[in-house]
Each structure stands twice: as structure tokens, then as C-alpha cells.
Design a protein around this motif. Sequence first.
Motif, PDB file in Angstrom:
ATOM      1  N   UNK A  28       1.021  -1.333   0.039  1.00 50.95           N
ATOM      2  CA  UNK A  28      -0.057   0.140  -0.556  1.00 50.95           C
ATOM      3  C   UNK A  28       0.652   1.349   0.120  1.00 50.95           C
ATOM      4  N   UNK A  29       1.568   1.306   1.074  1.00 51.88           N
ATOM      5  CA  UNK A  29       2.470   2.278   0.935  1.00 51.88           C
ATOM      6  C   UNK A  29       3.708   2.726  -0.604  1.00 51.88           C
ATOM      7  N   UNK A  30       4.065   1.099  -1.199  1.00 49.93           N
ATOM      8  CA  UNK A  30       4.494   1.705  -2.770  1.00 49.93           C
ATOM      9  C   UNK A  30       3.679   1.994  -2.916  1.00 49.93           C
ATOM     10  N   UNK A  31       2.908   1.207  -3.745  1.00 48.68           N
ATOM     11  CA  UNK A  31       1.608   2.663  -3.902  1.00 48.68           C
ATOM     12  C   UNK A  31       1.060   3.804  -4.264  1.00 48.68           C
ATOM     13  N   UNK A  32       1.246   4.223  -2.775  1.00 44.27           N
ATOM     14  CA  UNK A  32       0.913   5.353  -2.507  1.00 44.27           C
ATOM     15  C   UNK A  32       1.755   6.622  -2.447  1.00 44.27           C
ATOM     16  N   UNK A  33       3.097   6.538  -2.612  1.00 44.70           N
ATOM     17  CA  UNK A  33       4.576   6.438  -2.962  1.00 44.70           C
ATOM     18  C   UNK A  33       4.936   7.502  -4.003  1.00 44.70           C
ATOM     19  N   UNK A  34       4.425   5.542  -4.892  1.00 42.83           N
ATOM     20  CA  UNK A  34       5.181   5.553  -5.894  1.00 42.83           C
ATOM     21  C   UNK A  34       5.016   7.154  -7.191  1.00 42.83           C
TER      22      UNK A  34
END
Length: 199
Positions: A28-34
Motif C-alpha cells: 500500500x505504501x509503494x502504491x501510495x508513494x510511487x
Amino acid sequence: MPLNWFYHSPVVFIGSALLALQQLSGINDVFYFSSTVFKSAGVPSDVANMSVGVVNLSGSIIAMILMDKLGRKGLLLGSFMGMAMSMGMQAVAGSSLVSGSSVVLLSVGGVLLFVLSFAMGVGPVTGLLLSEIFPSRIRAKAMAICMAVDWLGPLILYTVLASFCLVGFLFVRKNVVETKGKTLQEIERALLPSAELIY
């Protein structure tokens, strides 16, 4: 005949742990900060979103093809290892070890590798594996427990973090002395009451 939950607890634990690890992997963090990572690399947000979407879809298609050839465990192992490597790339990109275009390649490559790795294993395989490892007589209830763990991911995460904060509170209360307004000798005497002072 009543169900023996103690007998089935190992398999329920495995299913719950897999779903918890799926959420705690950082997807979720990777998607959010991508978008932020791509923007810092000079990539427009629409191109970034499209790239992440294409990689995600491609990984899911590859997983579908390889699931019966490599097996569920093989895909999960490869997926977790790929995600770990991609986080390593991100860590190196965020350090002072590299600079210039290497930072861009590592950070953008790390995001794309993470999404691809997740989509090839941990994302789709986990749900399928759960439906296969539970005996039919407990499948519905066991799946409900595991899905509760999945949806309560933040609750579990924040509970763990809160626990560490409480440990910190207890550690400070028991081991740390107040130093405000005290001399070095007084502090040493409080910390080491049996030690011989050398002042």
C-alpha cells in the motif's frame, strides 16, 4: 461433531500470517508513494500511474501462467525475495552510496520491481492458497478469521507499534534517572550506587 480448533490452529495460523505479511510487505505504501518517486525522477504522474498499472497487470498474468507450473510456494518465495530486493534498491537509492542517474534507476526500478514481484506471487497466490490449505469442514470459518486479519492489518500494525512504545515507557521508568539539575556525580551515584566514584 464439534470442530477441534486446536487441531486446525496451525493451518489457520499459516493463513492468517500470510495475509498479515501480504499487508505488512508495504504494498500500500509503494502504491501510495510511487507517484512521488516517479515525480522526483522527472516522470509525469500519468506516465507513472500507467507504468505501475501495466507492470501490475503483467505480473498478474505471469502469475496465472506460472501458478500451476512452478507451484504456489515457489511463486511466494520468489515474490517475497523480489520485494526484499526492490526495497534494498530503494534503500540504496535513498542513501549517499549512489548519486545522479543511478538514484533514478534504483528508485524507479525498485518501485516497478516491487509491484511486479507482488503481482506475481504474494498478491494473487495468497488468496488462492488459503482456499486450498483449509479442510472443507472449516474453510468458511477459517477464511473469515484470515480475512479479518487482512482487514485489520493497520490495527495489528499499530498495536505492535503501541506495544513497543509501552516497552519504551516501562524501560525508561525502570532504568533511566532524571538528570535535570543534578551534577555528574549525583547522576553516577543514582545509576551506579555500588560503584566507587573517581571524582
